[in-house]
Scaffold this motif. Structure first.
Motif, PDB file in Angstrom:
ATOM      1  N   ASP A  81      11.965   4.404   9.608  1.00  0.00           N
ATOM      2  CA  ASP A  81      11.562   3.261   8.802  1.00  0.00           C
ATOM      3  C   ASP A  81      10.088   3.448   8.435  1.00  0.00           C
ATOM      4  OD1 ASP A  81       9.983   2.366  10.952  1.00  0.00           O
ATOM      5  OD2 ASP A  81      11.553   1.047  11.696  1.00  0.00           O
ATOM      6  N   GLU A  82       9.502   2.478   7.773  1.00  0.00           N
ATOM      7  CA  GLU A  82       8.158   2.618   7.238  1.00  0.00           C
ATOM      8  C   GLU A  82       7.107   2.963   8.286  1.00  0.00           C
ATOM      9  OE1 GLU A  82      10.185   0.042   6.691  1.00  0.00           O
ATOM     10  OE2 GLU A  82      10.483  -0.096   4.537  1.00  0.00           O
ATOM     11  N   SER A  83       7.265   2.475   9.508  1.00  0.00           N
ATOM     12  CA  SER A  83       6.246   2.680  10.533  1.00  0.00           C
ATOM     13  C   SER A  83       6.592   3.779  11.537  1.00  0.00           C
ATOM     14  CB  SER A  83       5.998   1.367  11.278  1.00  0.00           C
ATOM     15  OG  SER A  83       7.185   0.952  11.921  1.00  0.00           O
ATOM     16  N   THR A  84       7.665   4.519  11.330  1.00  0.00           N
ATOM     17  CA  THR A  84       8.049   5.591  12.232  1.00  0.00           C
ATOM     18  C   THR A  84       7.075   6.763  12.096  1.00  0.00           C
ATOM     19  OG1 THR A  84      10.384   5.023  12.008  1.00  0.00           O
ATOM     20  CG2 THR A  84       9.888   7.206  12.875  1.00  0.00           C
ATOM     21  N   VAL A  85       6.521   7.207  13.235  1.00  0.00           N
ATOM     22  CA  VAL A  85       5.648   8.375  13.237  1.00  0.00           C
ATOM     23  C   VAL A  85       6.530   9.611  13.098  1.00  0.00           C
ATOM     24  CG1 VAL A  85       4.001   9.734  14.575  1.00  0.00           C
ATOM     25  CG2 VAL A  85       3.885   7.238  14.632  1.00  0.00           C
ATOM     26  N   ASN A 116      -4.090  12.850  13.865  1.00  0.00           N
ATOM     27  CA  ASN A 116      -3.733  11.735  12.999  1.00  0.00           C
ATOM     28  C   ASN A 116      -2.223  11.611  12.898  1.00  0.00           C
ATOM     29  OD1 ASN A 116      -6.546  11.158  11.783  1.00  0.00           O
ATOM     30  ND2 ASN A 116      -6.301  13.359  11.555  1.00  0.00           N
ATOM     31  N   GLU A 117      -1.694  10.475  13.355  1.00  0.00           N
ATOM     32  CA  GLU A 117      -0.259  10.239  13.274  1.00  0.00           C
ATOM     33  C   GLU A 117       0.115   9.907  11.837  1.00  0.00           C
ATOM     34  OE1 GLU A 117       0.507   7.130  16.144  1.00  0.00           O
ATOM     35  OE2 GLU A 117       0.753   8.599  17.749  1.00  0.00           O
ATOM     36  N   ILE A 118       1.143  10.578  11.321  1.00  0.00           N
ATOM     37  CA  ILE A 118       1.606  10.357   9.958  1.00  0.00           C
ATOM     38  C   ILE A 118       2.892   9.546  10.023  1.00  0.00           C
ATOM     39  CG2 ILE A 118       2.237  11.443   7.769  1.00  0.00           C
ATOM     40  CD1 ILE A 118      -0.671  12.022   8.848  1.00  0.00           C
ATOM     41  N   GLU A 119       2.923   8.437   9.290  1.00  0.00           N
ATOM     42  CA  GLU A 119       4.092   7.550   9.281  1.00  0.00           C
ATOM     43  C   GLU A 119       4.963   7.845   8.068  1.00  0.00           C
ATOM     44  OE1 GLU A 119       2.378   3.643   9.478  1.00  0.00           O
ATOM     45  OE2 GLU A 119       1.935   3.837  11.610  1.00  0.00           O
ATOM     46  N   ALA A 120       6.249   7.476   8.177  1.00  0.00           N
ATOM     47  CA  ALA A 120       7.236   7.794   7.140  1.00  0.00           C
ATOM     48  C   ALA A 120       6.977   7.071   5.819  1.00  0.00           C
ATOM     49  CB  ALA A 120       8.635   7.465   7.636  1.00  0.00           C
ATOM     50  N   GLU A 121       6.474   5.855   5.828  1.00  0.00           N
ATOM     51  CA  GLU A 121       6.188   5.039   4.635  1.00  0.00           C
ATOM     52  C   GLU A 121       7.432   4.587   3.885  1.00  0.00           C
ATOM     53  OE1 GLU A 121       3.845   7.554   2.170  1.00  0.00           O
ATOM     54  OE2 GLU A 121       2.073   7.344   3.408  1.00  0.00           O
ATOM     55  N   VAL A 122       8.619   4.980   4.316  1.00  0.00           N
ATOM     56  CA  VAL A 122       9.852   4.620   3.630  1.00  0.00           C
ATOM     57  C   VAL A 122      10.978   4.565   4.664  1.00  0.00           C
ATOM     58  CG1 VAL A 122      10.523   6.998   3.048  1.00  0.00           C
ATOM     59  CG2 VAL A 122      11.277   5.124   1.614  1.00  0.00           C
TER      60      VAL A 122
END
Length: 168
Positions: A120-124, A135-141
């Motif tokens: 989901d949007e906040s999943t790393v 830096n943790e990158i989140e899915a955004e979608v």
């Protein structure tokens, strides 16, 4: 201090607006964005006052436009033709900075996501390390990871696609 995702959102908003210059300062952090109207590839100019964030942000801004556009093309050329045809329907999670891609938090830990993982949007989905900052990158979608485009430990460029996600 602003998160990378917040900085990216500000860049998108300024880019889509009629504003030519934008400056934001809060608690020692400063961001300055300027549009380069009439040039082939505009690049936002960011400056972070916090010392540990300052250099990675400057490296991301200083990337040559040819390099930021060349990386996605190379990744697409190496994929089979049928995957390339489906790319139009897929969301690309891109690197917000220059650094080293890591699929997990440590070498002995499981990967954050694999092909087929639901996000989901906040999943790393990964970590990009720059100047000893992880830096943790989140899915955004919200969707499903279709393909991981880079290898663990690989150097990545600003704007380079890391994952393809089938949105829900």
């Amino acid at each position: 201090m602003l998160k990378i995702q917040e900085i990216r959102e500000i860049i998108k908003l300024v880019d889509n607006s009629s504003v030519d210059e934008f400056s934001y300062e809060y608690e020692g952090s400063k961001i300055e964005l300027k549009k380069n109207k009439g040039t082939a590839a505009p690049a936002p100019q960011m400056v972070q006052a916090a010392e540990e964030v300052k250099q990675p942000a400057q490296q991301a801004v200083q990337q040559a436009p040819a390099q930021t556009e060349a990386a996605p093309v190379q990744a697409e050329e190496s994929k089979p033709a049928e995957t390339t045809a489906d790319d139009a329907n897929l969301h690309k999670i891109t690197s917000p900075m220059v650094g080293t891609f890591y699929k997990s938090s440590s070498p002995d830990a499981d990967a954050y996501v694999k092909a087929g993982s639901k996000v989901d949007e906040s999943t790393v989905v990964c970590i990009v390390e720059a100047m000893k900052l992880f830096n943790e990158i989140e899915a955004e979608v919200k969707g499903e990871i279709v393909e991981i485009l880079v290898k663990d430990g690989q150097l990545v460029e600003y704007g380079q696609p890391l994952f393809l996600v089938k949105p829900e």
